[in-house]
Write a protein that holds these residues in place. Sequence first.
Motif, mmCIF file in Angstrom:
data_model
loop_
_atom_site.group_PDB
_atom_site.id
_atom_site.type_symbol
_atom_site.label_atom_id
_atom_site.label_comp_id
_atom_site.label_asym_id
_atom_site.label_seq_id
_atom_site.Cartn_x
_atom_site.Cartn_y
_atom_site.Cartn_z
ATOM 1 N N HIS A 48 0.834 -1.197 0.000
ATOM 2 C CA HIS A 48 0.000 0.000 0.000
ATOM 3 C C HIS A 48 0.874 1.255 0.000
ATOM 4 N N HIS A 49 0.260 2.386 -0.322
ATOM 5 C CA HIS A 49 0.952 3.666 -0.360
ATOM 6 C C HIS A 49 0.720 4.422 0.950
ATOM 7 N N VAL A 50 1.772 4.909 1.554
ATOM 8 C CA VAL A 50 1.672 5.754 2.737
ATOM 9 C C VAL A 50 2.200 7.128 2.362
ATOM 10 N N VAL A 51 1.356 8.151 2.501
ATOM 11 C CA VAL A 51 1.718 9.514 2.126
ATOM 12 C C VAL A 51 1.572 10.412 3.350
ATOM 13 N N LEU A 52 2.669 11.007 3.787
ATOM 14 C CA LEU A 52 2.606 11.975 4.871
ATOM 15 C C LEU A 52 1.984 13.256 4.340
ATOM 16 N N ALA A 53 1.025 13.812 5.088
ATOM 17 C CA ALA A 53 0.352 15.045 4.684
ATOM 18 C C ALA A 53 0.286 15.955 5.902
ATOM 19 N N SER A 54 1.126 16.975 5.908
ATOM 20 C CA SER A 54 1.339 17.753 7.125
ATOM 21 C C SER A 54 1.269 19.251 6.885
ATOM 22 N N GLY A 55 1.009 19.981 7.954
ATOM 23 C CA GLY A 55 1.146 21.423 7.922
ATOM 24 C C GLY A 55 2.587 21.849 8.058
ATOM 25 N N ARG A 56 3.446 20.931 8.472
ATOM 26 C CA ARG A 56 4.866 21.246 8.613
ATOM 27 C C ARG A 56 5.482 21.643 7.272
ATOM 28 N N SER A 57 6.564 22.402 7.357
ATOM 29 C CA SER A 57 7.342 22.672 6.154
ATOM 30 C C SER A 57 8.036 21.391 5.718
ATOM 31 N N LEU A 58 8.568 21.406 4.519
ATOM 32 C CA LEU A 58 9.189 20.197 3.979
ATOM 33 C C LEU A 58 10.346 19.721 4.857
ATOM 34 N N VAL A 59 11.140 20.654 5.395
ATOM 35 C CA VAL A 59 12.276 20.245 6.219
ATOM 36 C C VAL A 59 11.824 19.606 7.532
ATOM 37 N N GLY A 60 10.568 19.795 7.903
ATOM 38 C CA GLY A 60 10.037 19.133 9.087
ATOM 39 C C GLY A 60 9.401 17.792 8.780
ATOM 40 N N VAL A 61 8.968 17.614 7.539
ATOM 41 C CA VAL A 61 8.344 16.356 7.129
ATOM 42 C C VAL A 61 9.389 15.285 6.828
#
Length: 274
Positions: A48-61
């Motif tokens: 399966h695909h796991v996609v992080l989706a965050s309000g953080r900036s890219l350097v935090g993700v």
Amino acid sequence: MTMAPHDTSRNRTTLAALDIDGTLAPSGTMQVALVVRLAVARLLDAGHHVVLASGRSLVGVLPIARELGLTAGWVVASNGAITARLDSRVPRGYELEDVQNFDPSQAVRLAWATLPGLQIGAERVGWGYDVTHLFPPGRLNGAQQVVSHHYLEERSTTRLVLRGPGADRLVGPVRAAGLTAVLIEPGWVDVTAPGLSKATALEKVRANLGVDPAWTVAIGDGENDLEMLRWAAHGVAMGHAPAVVREAADAVTGTLDEHGAAAALDALHAGVMP
């Protein structure tokens, strides 16, 4: 969390979109519990695909992606303003796929006129933030450079942060100016380009991956997750989420302390859906 049997057919590929702060890790930290990491690994091993989706900036993700063993696939950052494709073969470990900049001048002028001295930060993708005042450690990801609010008015950005007492009052006026404004917590407002959300970015990822819309799952706990939970065929709210978030979801799992995200992911892996 009450789970209903669902025929996953095992050959169906699911896209699981996961918030970070308050869902996978305590807010502002890089600490993902082992039970959550193992649940993510089991889902990945099943194809399966796991996609992080965050309000953080890219350097935090990116550190969370590494913590979870995500070396390929997609991440969504800055509430949908940035989409990156993970690739361990390239020096940075990722390639930018979509970057949605906007002109922050109107929001900055509005914020400064309403609340002089308000703390404002503007994201610099892959680096950190230009800020009017330094944010406390752990509150923004990446480096910080102090600049004037006039400087911020003159440069486009992917995400503007308005922080301080009374910042909540800016949500309505910023939206009236045509921008996206989300209250992250009392005294903290995120501003992005018009019409953006985690859901708008995730829909592009879903289409790129060729996943059936019926096989999408999202897990989150904040008001910036509302569109994502409604976008997914199966939206799961964390047990500690505000009532408005829990009401928008199809199911409610345990709290962060109870590792609710792991429980939801394990249920999905076992062949049931919320």
